[in-house]
Design an enzyme around this catalytic site. Structure first.
Site, mmCIF file in Angstrom:
data_model
loop_
_atom_site.group_PDB
_atom_site.id
_atom_site.type_symbol
_atom_site.label_atom_id
_atom_site.label_comp_id
_atom_site.label_asym_id
_atom_site.label_seq_id
_atom_site.Cartn_x
_atom_site.Cartn_y
_atom_site.Cartn_z
ATOM 1 N N ASP B 135 0.842 -1.185 0.000
ATOM 2 C CA ASP B 135 0.000 0.000 0.000
ATOM 3 C C ASP B 135 0.886 1.246 0.000
ATOM 4 O O ASP B 135 1.721 1.414 0.893
ATOM 5 C CB ASP B 135 -0.892 -0.017 1.242
ATOM 6 N N HIS B 142 -3.657 13.877 0.853
ATOM 7 C CA HIS B 142 -3.928 12.981 1.988
ATOM 8 C C HIS B 142 -2.771 13.016 2.990
ATOM 9 O O HIS B 142 -2.991 13.148 4.193
ATOM 10 C CB HIS B 142 -4.162 11.553 1.498
ATOM 11 N N GLU B 208 -10.763 3.822 3.480
ATOM 12 C CA GLU B 208 -9.823 4.607 2.674
ATOM 13 C C GLU B 208 -10.074 4.250 1.213
ATOM 14 O O GLU B 208 -9.999 3.090 0.831
ATOM 15 C CB GLU B 208 -8.365 4.300 3.043
ATOM 16 N N GLU B 210 -9.006 3.927 -2.443
ATOM 17 C CA GLU B 210 -7.743 3.798 -3.170
ATOM 18 C C GLU B 210 -7.985 3.150 -4.525
ATOM 19 O O GLU B 210 -9.008 2.501 -4.761
ATOM 20 C CB GLU B 210 -6.753 2.932 -2.370
ATOM 21 N N ASP B 242 -9.226 0.308 1.934
ATOM 22 C CA ASP B 242 -8.275 -0.095 2.969
ATOM 23 C C ASP B 242 -8.863 0.283 4.335
ATOM 24 O O ASP B 242 -8.506 1.293 4.935
ATOM 25 C CB ASP B 242 -6.950 0.638 2.711
ATOM 26 N N ARG B 246 -8.630 3.760 13.277
ATOM 27 C CA ARG B 246 -7.745 4.900 13.553
ATOM 28 C C ARG B 246 -7.234 4.932 14.980
ATOM 29 O O ARG B 246 -6.120 5.405 15.243
ATOM 30 C CB ARG B 246 -8.474 6.209 13.242
ATOM 31 N N GLN B 249 -4.565 2.328 15.217
ATOM 32 C CA GLN B 249 -3.420 2.815 14.450
ATOM 33 C C GLN B 249 -2.602 3.843 15.228
ATOM 34 O O GLN B 249 -1.370 3.781 15.273
ATOM 35 C CB GLN B 249 -3.921 3.440 13.138
ATOM 36 N N LYS B 262 -4.923 -2.112 10.239
ATOM 37 C CA LYS B 262 -5.231 -2.224 8.807
ATOM 38 C C LYS B 262 -5.483 -3.657 8.367
ATOM 39 O O LYS B 262 -6.174 -3.877 7.376
ATOM 40 C CB LYS B 262 -4.029 -1.702 8.003
ATOM 41 N N THR B 266 -9.161 -5.788 3.871
ATOM 42 C CA THR B 266 -8.994 -4.854 2.771
ATOM 43 C C THR B 266 -9.899 -5.361 1.654
ATOM 44 O O THR B 266 -9.805 -6.533 1.278
ATOM 45 C CB THR B 266 -7.533 -4.828 2.270
ATOM 46 N N GLU B 373 -10.408 12.373 7.322
ATOM 47 C CA GLU B 373 -10.260 13.705 6.750
ATOM 48 C C GLU B 373 -11.613 14.397 6.568
ATOM 49 O O GLU B 373 -11.734 15.586 6.835
ATOM 50 C CB GLU B 373 -9.544 13.614 5.393
#
Lengths: 425, 425
Positions: B135, B142, B208, B210, B242, B246, B249, B262, B266, B373
């Site tokens: 990844d 970002h 996420e 992607e 993904d 948080r 993390q 993570k 996925t 975000e």
């Protein structure tokens, strides 16, 4: 008689310093010629016992698996998926066949010649198809040493380290078996005083001494493995050399961790020493303070008393020289904690996955597991017996790791893990 | 006529908003029943074209591969290993068969009924056996947003970011296909003001958005791929979600990067849109300043103009609501740079490896690719049309991502990538 009994003897001669007495019986994948068919073997003394031959001769009792199971296995994955009962039954059956007082193999020259091949003549391969490779960071001494070099002694250990068995995902495709040469990688590096990075051969090439284990049976996605069940999922152990390019690592690793600094090659030893074979060598681990959260709490002794050594041979040396001696018992987080933590969020582990300990460093400078620490970030180069010095690895250098558990009159060992540095392209 | 020609038409009806016109022809793995045999298919309008049926009928020209090749493929890996000429030949042959003026399939009701199955009736599977998953972190917006939240606006972007296409290894085993529900993970978290961590369900569950690509033919260990050759190794693209915890993390990621935050899941979309099909949608990328090192320099336009959307549906909503719209052209590091960087140290890429872009965020707050975000670390919860608010994902929430390239009167699209959050165990 238990397969681990120190009194067991085999009809195969095994000197006391051999790593492969009847008390060990590690599993590996070999071929009789470099490109020949791959088979499951068990190491005994100077020989490999070809399980496919035993299977064809119906010499296995065949409770947990069909008698001809090993006739068609080219890696250990399917065997690993069968679980501990099957592993134990096969190791026990092999132990029975190899005892000094068992006639079936001992007294048949034809069968011995077919089933037992000199280890020196075979080619060893990766023991399993490794789907995912995870590298932990379980040595407090190593994490502290690296922390001191990066951040100074006051904040050496990150605040999470004593709570979380820290780990990251490594690269599975570049795991190679012992004996494979390793090409010095190219990469981006940036000197402290430079305004921009440059691209070229790594100048700070390093090894990392680790102990890794292969996952046996796995878990389904979303279903954690309680730590009490962790031992049921651990098949066996190999030595791991997590080759590292420190200059590339330093520039790339923030904020997502090491990537190209590590994934150019990881070497493992070919013989998988089962958790069962290590049972007599389980010892109390480091005191864990603060006490880990309940999901990481497991009674009993789960550190492994594996004596470990690192040897270096430069192109100018006639033989190798030991540059470090340490012990896996120094690890802070044990293998059950590693496995339970890994699956605690529901991550699915699969047969053949490799979980490695991270660099194993002991408390004294002669017991560090990486050149980064042994030569303290290049500030204290090692002086070898022939007068050469090393801060990091040079082209042509050969690194050999070895490890064993010392029993009364025998060793349960891992054999050797070796690799030589080729110059950059 | 080129397989990408906007004037091409198929005898299969394809409305202009469909993602699967004759100009696309993405590859995927499907089965006619959930547990049935897996086959290679190509999406066209509302149908899947079963390549195994075409192979059995010898309807492929069979230059690059044997006519019956697809009769025995259960994933795309072997096809991927064949290289670009084979991919082009097959896509071109399928294009010829599906043209409005091609009779072979069009005029045979029996053959159509055997080879074309309604997409709505099939089960889609992972397109490939993904050996390794990497990844990246290729969106400057970002990386800047996350940096501002963690370190403030003055040091938002790490010093290496403009030089190195930052990436980390993800977990291959927990990659799941669109439609798979995702279990909220348990894990260690620590509140800012707490003295010790706790173990429990993640409270900051995120997505996420992607774009990822599957590696086609790979490289040998130790042999980098020059960036000029990178396009030859890129087979095609999928949407990637993904999923990220948080709070886990934040506590675990120093110093080795994200791990349990993570690797619980996925998700990827099932149809692989080939690089060939995206040829008309390659556009100039972001200006790269400072200029990348030579090993990352490739002339031509390598950004991809893929319009991307994120939709959310809570348990209380009758349908989904779009919460973000962005574009893959905003990515700073392009796919050729990602691949060449990955192999620059000799790391061996293999057919079926997945390389993902990292979260794709645009320049405006309505174009961010993660909830972190969009709701700015929980400080600006999103208000949905029904009055509900979201700072992070709740149990029962469904996240659906979609993406397409807009041609004149047709779309080359990725279909949908969807997943729903199940409560923690």
């Amino acid at each position: 008689m238990n397969a681990n009994d120190p009194a067991l003897r085999s009809f195969v001669p095994v000197p006391p310093e051999s790593h492969f007495p009847i008390q060990n019986l590690p599993f590996g994948i070999f071929s009789r010629t470099p490109q020949g068919p791959r088979r499951v073997g068990v190491a005994i003394g100077e020989f490999v016992l070809d399980l496919s031959v035993l299977a064809e001769k119906k010499l296995f009792p065949g409770q947990a698996l069909s008698a001809d199971f090993f006739a068609r296995q080219e890696n250990l994955n399917e065997f690993l998926s069968l679980g501990r009962n099957a592993w134990r039954e096969i190791r026990s059956a092999v132990s029975q066949l190899l005892r000094h007082d068992a006639a079936a193999l001992r007294d048949s020259i034809a069968l011995r010649e077919e089933a037992m091949i000199p280890r020196a003549s075979v080619t060893m391969h990766l023991p399993a198809r490794i789907g995912d490779y995870t590298d932990f960071y379980s040595s407090k001494e190593h994490a502290t040493n690296v922390g001191i070099m990066l951040r100074g002694p006051d904040h050496a250990l990150m605040p999470n380290w004593l709570h979380v068995p820290i780990a990251y995902h490594g690269r599975a495709s570049s795991i190679v078996v012992s004996g494979t040469d390793v090409r010095r990688p190219l990469g981006q590096t940036k000197a402290e005083d430079a305004v921009a990075p440059v691209f070229g051969p790594s100048r700070n090439l390093d090894f990392e001494l680790e102990l890794g284990f292969l996952v046996g049976s796995g878990n389904s996605l979303g279903a954690p493995i309680p730590i009490a069940e962790a031992p049921e999922h651990i098949f066996g152990f190999v030595l791991v050399n997590d080759w590292s390019a420190r200059d590339i690592q330093k520039w790339e690793y923030q904020p997502l961790g090491p990537f190209l600094a590590k994934n150019f090659a990881t070497s493992i030893s070919p013989w998988v020493v089962t958790l069962d074979a290590l049972e007599l060598f389980r010892v109390a681990g480091q005191k864990q303070e603060p006490e880990p959260l309940p999901y990481l709490h497991l009674p009993g002794d789960w550190a492994l008393a594996v004596q470990l050594e690192i040897h270096l041979q430069t192109e100018m040396m006639p033989g190798r020289q030991r540059i470090s001696a340490t012990n896996a018992r120094f690890l802070y987080w044990n293998v059950c904690q590693q496995l339970a933590h890994h699956a605690s969020n529901g991550c699915n582990l699969q047969p053949g996955d490799l979980l490695a300990s991270g660099t194993i460093s002991g408390p004294t400078p002669d017991s560090y597991g990486s050149m980064l620490e042994l030569a303290w970030k290049g500030t204290k180069p090692i002086t070898l017996a022939n007068g050469e010095t090393r801060a990091f690895l040079q082209d042509g250098d050969r690194v050999t790791m070895t490890g064993w558990c010392q029993g009364p009159g025998y060793r349960v060992g891992f054999g050797e893990l070796t690799g030589r540095i080729l110059p950059a392209l």
